[in-house]
Design a protein around this motif. Sequence first.
Motif, PDB file in Angstrom:
ATOM      1  N   MET A 181     -15.217  -9.692  -4.173  1.00 22.36           N
ATOM      2  CA  MET A 181     -15.163  -8.349  -4.751  1.00 22.36           C
ATOM      3  C   MET A 181     -15.675  -7.309  -3.757  1.00 22.36           C
ATOM      4  N   GLU A 182     -16.770  -7.607  -3.095  1.00 16.68           N
ATOM      5  CA  GLU A 182     -17.326  -6.680  -2.107  1.00 16.68           C
ATOM      6  C   GLU A 182     -16.347  -6.482  -0.956  1.00 16.68           C
ATOM      7  N   GLU A 183     -15.727  -7.560  -0.519  1.00  9.63           N
ATOM      8  CA  GLU A 183     -14.746  -7.451   0.567  1.00  9.63           C
ATOM      9  C   GLU A 183     -13.584  -6.549   0.170  1.00  9.63           C
ATOM     10  N   MET A 184     -13.100  -6.724  -1.042  1.00 11.50           N
ATOM     11  CA  MET A 184     -11.971  -5.923  -1.520  1.00 11.50           C
ATOM     12  C   MET A 184     -12.346  -4.450  -1.614  1.00 11.50           C
ATOM     13  N   MET A 185     -13.556  -4.158  -2.105  1.00  9.51           N
ATOM     14  CA  MET A 185     -13.971  -2.767  -2.234  1.00  9.51           C
ATOM     15  C   MET A 185     -14.135  -2.114  -0.855  1.00  9.51           C
ATOM     16  N   VAL A 186     -14.661  -2.878   0.121  1.00 11.57           N
ATOM     17  CA  VAL A 186     -14.788  -2.354   1.484  1.00 11.57           C
ATOM     18  C   VAL A 186     -13.415  -2.035   2.045  1.00 11.57           C
ATOM     19  N   SER A 191      -9.771   6.036   3.329  1.00 11.95           N
ATOM     20  CA  SER A 191     -10.229   6.967   4.369  1.00 11.95           C
ATOM     21  C   SER A 191      -9.159   7.237   5.429  1.00 11.95           C
ATOM     22  N   LEU A 192      -8.082   6.441   5.431  1.00 12.30           N
ATOM     23  CA  LEU A 192      -7.042   6.609   6.438  1.00 12.30           C
ATOM     24  C   LEU A 192      -6.142   7.799   6.110  1.00 12.30           C
ATOM     25  N   SER A 193      -5.655   8.436   7.138  1.00  8.42           N
ATOM     26  CA  SER A 193      -4.657   9.487   6.940  1.00  8.42           C
ATOM     27  C   SER A 193      -3.317   8.841   6.627  1.00  8.42           C
ATOM     28  N   THR A 194      -2.358   9.651   6.194  1.00  3.61           N
ATOM     29  CA  THR A 194      -1.029   9.116   5.870  1.00  3.61           C
ATOM     30  C   THR A 194      -0.384   8.484   7.099  1.00  3.61           C
ATOM     31  N   ASP A 195      -0.514   9.155   8.260  1.00  6.78           N
ATOM     32  CA  ASP A 195       0.062   8.615   9.497  1.00  6.78           C
ATOM     33  C   ASP A 195      -0.578   7.292   9.884  1.00  6.78           C
TER      34      ASP A 195
END
Length: 569
Positions: free
Chosen positions: A538-543, A550-554
């Motif tokens: 669960m922690e891995e998935m949330m990270v 946080s990533l931009s669309t590009d």
Amino acid sequence: ICVPRGIGMMVGLLGIFKAGAAYLPLDPDYPKARIAFMLQDAQAKILVTEECLAQHLPDFTGTRVYLDTEKDNLAQESSENPPRVVGPTNLAYVIYTSGSTGRPKGIMIEHGNLANYVGWASEFMFDQTVEVVPAVQSLIFDGSLKQLFAPLLRGLAIWILGQNEVAEPVSLIHSLSGHKDLRFSVVPSLWKAMVDVLESGQAELAPGTITRAFVGGEELPKSVADRSFALLPELLLWNLYGPSEITATATSVQLHPDDRITIGRPIAGKKLHILNPHLQPVPIGVAGEVFIGREGLARGYIGRPDLTAESFVPDPFSDEPGARLYRTRDRARYLSDGRIEFLGRLDHQVKIRGFRIELGEIESALREHPAVKEAVAAMKSANDEKYIAAYVVPESGSAPTAAELRAFLKQRLPEYMAPSTFVLLDQLPLTATGKLDRAALPEPDRQRREHESAFVNPRNAVEETLVEIFAEVLGVERVSIHDNFFEFGGHSLLATRAVTRIRKMFNIGLPLRCFFENPTVAEIAEFLKSHEPVPGRMEEMMVLLRKIESLSTDDLEELLRRKKAKEAG
């Protein structure tokens, strides 16, 4: 009658009617002291309940009938209908509402009024296409009358949904989705919660599932009506209005897209007047007080002749001897087309989540606390959610905490009457004439906690996600992992929304009961981690999810291209 949601509700109600008695609905979740007061005030002789609720009920000197453990004894009774011993003027039920003097008041409704009302509701709501009627409202609401009794006049099946389904909009929508052409009666706050769920995509409602929705019990926001039509373009949406003292409903109107919200026109058998303080009709467009007459008026308030005389006044427009009008303390005005626009209250009664609340009862209960000198309650609104704020002036040298006040009120008032926030003041604001200046009461700072030093930030990605869910549902900016959801402005309806979002995000069946028992981010995180199939996953998935967010669309498109190229190679 005090029973859980289920078939026992109908068994108990019909048995009470066949015995020639009147029913008094009690909520098993009420504080014992409140149930004891209602039983004593109504002079109840028999308590119809279930033995599984015995520990939640106060001492009772009358006869108890347990529907769950006395089935065999009840089955030995005659199956023949007993002789009819009641007429139109006999009492059908007593329903208690909040009282401005500090104690609840019981409204007495007679059989003639009940019969007229359910007859109207049956004709108004149902036709030959209806097969089953969902019942979602509690017995303590007179809105339950059209769900539990009106269908019987047409031989329709009554579908009593369970407490978990009623409490959780996602579960409710899933249950309803297996049916067609439902006539759905609901309070606006629950309807709004269902609209929220549908908009978020957490559940879907197939076209034709609910063909007509009847909302009432509190004001319907125009935004909710507009969103309803956008989501369900084939829906016929009706707005109903009426206090319990006139047997549930006085006016109705079918709403259409882009309509202004009104309460419509009087239903059959009702007469509505909008009068000035001298009991004279006001012109069209001018605000006045709503008075309601003719059919459906309550007998009065049980054991309260003074309050009955104050609220039920002689009808100056009728030649019928003894004709009365009920003064609602509601403000309204006639529009040019004959519809009526509701404009609020003339007193301090409010409606929140369908519950009718006299702020004076909350104030009276607060003043019983030994550390409280003065107290005032007020209805506030934030993020399209209504809530109660309590303003407290403590006795010198003793300032009670919000947790202490909340625990004190829990023993005296139902959950729906508990203030969501408490504000300590040195003194209450007064007008030049020395009266309370409600307009000068400061806006509560719902972001503030009693001890800022106790604020603890999330320690991992699971807690970060839960903090965001808590903050969004509560409508606040900051949430500590140890902040109690309910002490920070939460209530049962918001709790169901939080649970729904947590279930969707973590794909784990978090019970609503568990949320009430563990109402902090830290506690919910521990529960989720203890129930995950693979420890640490669960922690891995949330990270991972937080990195993706946080990533931009590009950047996201580039990441997907690389993934596809890697899979192709």
